[in-house]
Design an enzyme around this catalytic site. Structure first.
Site, PDB file in Angstrom:
ATOM      1  N   ASP A  31       0.880  -1.185   0.000  1.00 51.84           N
ATOM      2  CA  ASP A  31       0.000   0.000   0.000  1.00 51.84           C
ATOM      3  C   ASP A  31       0.918   1.236   0.000  1.00 51.84           C
ATOM      4  O   ASP A  31       0.954   2.005   0.926  1.00 51.84           O
ATOM      5  CB  ASP A  31      -0.972  -0.019   1.192  1.00 51.84           C
ATOM      6  N   ASP A  53       6.747   1.102   2.312  1.00 50.00           N
ATOM      7  CA  ASP A  53       6.505   0.120   1.250  1.00 50.00           C
ATOM      8  C   ASP A  53       7.497   0.370   0.108  1.00 50.00           C
ATOM      9  O   ASP A  53       8.052  -0.575  -0.460  1.00 50.00           O
ATOM     10  CB  ASP A  53       5.096   0.263   0.681  1.00 50.00           C
ATOM     11  N   VAL A 102       2.854  -6.438   2.841  1.00 50.45           N
ATOM     12  CA  VAL A 102       3.240  -5.411   3.811  1.00 50.45           C
ATOM     13  C   VAL A 102       2.178  -4.305   3.890  1.00 50.45           C
ATOM     14  O   VAL A 102       2.468  -3.177   4.275  1.00 50.45           O
ATOM     15  CB  VAL A 102       4.644  -4.833   3.489  1.00 50.45           C
ATOM     16  N   HIS A 147       9.120   0.018   8.704  1.00 51.68           N
ATOM     17  CA  HIS A 147       8.473  -1.279   8.933  1.00 51.68           C
ATOM     18  C   HIS A 147       8.640  -2.304   7.804  1.00 51.68           C
ATOM     19  O   HIS A 147       9.157  -3.413   8.009  1.00 51.68           O
ATOM     20  CB  HIS A 147       6.967  -1.089   9.150  1.00 51.68           C
ATOM     21  N   ASP A 148       8.144  -1.925   6.617  1.00 54.65           N
ATOM     22  CA  ASP A 148       7.995  -2.926   5.546  1.00 54.65           C
ATOM     23  C   ASP A 148       9.340  -3.457   5.044  1.00 54.65           C
ATOM     24  O   ASP A 148       9.433  -4.610   4.608  1.00 54.65           O
ATOM     25  CB  ASP A 148       7.193  -2.321   4.385  1.00 54.65           C
TER      26      ASP A 148
HETATM   27  C1  BDR Z   1       2.322  -0.562   8.556  1.00 54.36           C
HETATM   28  O1  BDR Z   1       1.306   0.416   8.314  1.00 54.36           O
HETATM   29  C2  BDR Z   1       1.619   1.187   7.188  1.00 54.36           C
HETATM   30  O2  BDR Z   1       1.374   2.528   7.415  1.00 54.36           O
HETATM   31  C3  BDR Z   1       3.077   0.928   6.893  1.00 54.36           C
HETATM   32  O3  BDR Z   1       3.313   1.013   5.501  1.00 54.36           O
HETATM   33  C4  BDR Z   1       3.317  -0.457   7.429  1.00 54.36           C
HETATM   34  O4  BDR Z   1       3.039  -1.432   6.469  1.00 54.36           O
HETATM   35  C5  BDR Z   1       2.902  -0.335   9.923  1.00 54.36           C
HETATM   36  O5  BDR Z   1       1.908  -0.463  10.884  1.00 54.36           O
HETATM   37 CA    CA Z   2       2.684  -0.851   4.166  1.00 55.24          CA
END
Ligand code: BDR
Ligand code: CA
Length: 323
Positions: A9, A14, A134, A251-252
Site C-alpha cells: 500500500d 513500502d 506489507v 516497517h515494511d
Molecule cells: C504498517 O502500516 C503502514 O502505514 C506501513 O506502511 C506499514 O506497512 C505499519 O503499521
Molecule cells: Ca505498508
C-alpha cells in the site's frame, strides 16, 4: 533466486521495501499487488508504478488490488480516494498522498486484478513462491477464500503486520491488521508457513538521519530515494509518534530484509496468533498466545518479538546500492 510476490500500500516504507527487493540479486520479484491502506488504491497503485518507472524497472508487473476491506467499515478519512487532503499536518505526514517522485508516464497496472492474478499465478507455478504482504491482507485473503488449494504453492508468507505490545492506529491495533481484520484472520489460519514481522520488531529496527545520509552516499537511484523517504519519515514520526531523537522505523523493509538474513529479526518464537474481528475498541488487535492459553491451537506462525538494529541498517545500506 527466491521468487517473491510483494503486496503493498505504497507508502514511504513500502517503497523502501520494494527497492530492497528489486535491488537484491537474491530475490526475483514476480509481481507486485497493490491494496488500499496508507492511501486509497488509486494512490497506492500510482505510487508503485512511479517508483518502478523511476528505477527503470517497468518490466515488473503491477496488479491493482482491492479498494476496500472485506468487511470492516473504515472511518471516512481512511476510505478510498479520500486522502488526508486539506489537513494542517499534511506536509509532515510520513507518507504524503503521492510519493515524492515524478508521476508515471508509461508504467501502468496490468489489466488483470490482483486477486485473479494471485489465483492464476499460484495455481500455475511450477516452483513455490514466497509472499511478502506489507499492507492490509485483503487481496490474499480473498484469493485464499476463492481457491484454498493455492496455499500448496506458497513457500512462506512473511507478513509485516500485527503487534504484541504496540498499537499505532488505535491503542490496541497495528495499522495493516486494523484496516482489514477479517483478512488478517483468514491469512493467519490458512495453513501456510507464516512469519510475522510485527511492530515489536520494526520499532527495534530504527534508522537515523545520519544513517540516511550514509545510505544516500551509495549513489544509486534506490539509495537517493530511500534516503529521502527515511528523512520524511523521521520528520513525520517526530510529530505524530516519537520513537527517539532523529529516528524512524521503516516497517515494511524489515520483512524483505528478513528474507536476506533471518538474523535481522530476533526473539522469534512459534506462536498461535489470533486477530480480533469484533468491530469494537480492540478491532484488528493481535492476540498473541504467549502463555499458551489456547490448548487446542497449534502455533500458526513464527512471531518476531524483536530485531537487530545494527544488522538491519547494515543490510539496508548494502542492498540499496547492490545494483
Ligand atoms: C504498517 O502500516 C503502514 O502505514 C506501513 O506502511 C506499514 O506497512 C505499519 O503499521
Ligand atoms: Ca505498508
Amino acid at each position: 533466486m527466491r521468487k517473491i510476490i510483494l503486496d503493498v500500500d505504497t507508502g514511504t516504507d513500502d517503497a523502501i521495501a520494494i527497492m530492497c527487493a528489486i535491488q537484491s540479486p537474491r530475490l526475483e520479484v514476480v509481481g507486485i499487488c497493490t491494496v488500499n491502506g496508507n492511501r486509497g488504491i488509486t494512490y497506492t497503485t500510482e505510487n508503485t508504478c512511479r517508483l518502478l518507472e523511476y528505477l527503470g524497472r517497468e518490466e515488473i508487473p503491477v496488479y491493482k488490488g482491492c479498494a476496500l476491506p472485506m468487511v470492516s467499515t473504515l472511518p471516512a478519512w481512511r476510505r478510498p480516494e479520500i486522502p488526508y487532503g486539506g489537513k494542517e499536518f499534511k506536509a509532515q505526514e510520513v507518507h504524503g498522498d503521492w510519493l515524492d517522485l515524478p508521476p508515471s508516464k508509461n508504467k501502468k497496472p496490468e489489466a488483470m486484478d490482483a486477486v485473479s492474478w494471485y489465483i492464476k499465478t499460484l495455481s500455475e507455478t511450477k516452483e513455490k513462491i514466497t509472499l511478502v504482504p506489507v499492507g492490509p491482507l485483503t487481496n490474499l485473503a480473498i484469493a485464499l477464500r476463492a481457491k484454498p488449494e493455492i496455499v500448496e504453492n506458497i513457500e512462506e508468507i512473511v507478513i509485516m503486520g500485527g503487534a504484541y505490545a504496540h498499537g499505532n492506529i488505535t491503542a490496541a491495533a497495528e495499522f495493516n491488521w486494523w484496516c482489514d481484520p477479517e483478512a488478517a484472520k483468514i491469512v493467519m489460519d490458512c495453513g501456510a508457513k507464516i512469519t510475522i514481522v510485527p511492530l515489536d520488531a520494526t520499532h527495534k529496527a530504527l534508522v537515523s538521519g545520519s544513517e540516511a545520509d550514509e545510505i544516500e552516499k551509495g549513489g544509486t537511484k534506490a539509495c537517493i530515494a530511500a534516503a529521502d523517504f527515511i528523512k520524511r519519515r523521521i520528520r513525520g514520526y517526530a510529530v505524530f509518534q516519537p520513537v527517539g531523537d532523529d529516528m524512524t522505523p521503516v516497517h515494511d523493509a524489515l520483512a524483505v530484509l528478513y528474507l536476506l538474513d533471518e538474523g535481522v529479526c530476533e526473539d522469534v518464537h512459534e506462536m498461535y496468533v489470533d486477530v480480533d474481528c469484533g468491530h469494537g475498541a480492540s478491532d484488528g488487535m493481535s492476540i498473541v498466545d504467549v502463555d499458551h492459553r489456547y490448548e487446542d491451537k497449534a502455533p500458526n506462525c513464527r512471531f518476531a518479538f524483536s530485531a537487530n538494529r545494527e544488522k538491519f541498517v547494515k543490510l539496508l545500506t548494502e542492498v540499496l546500492k547492490a545494483r
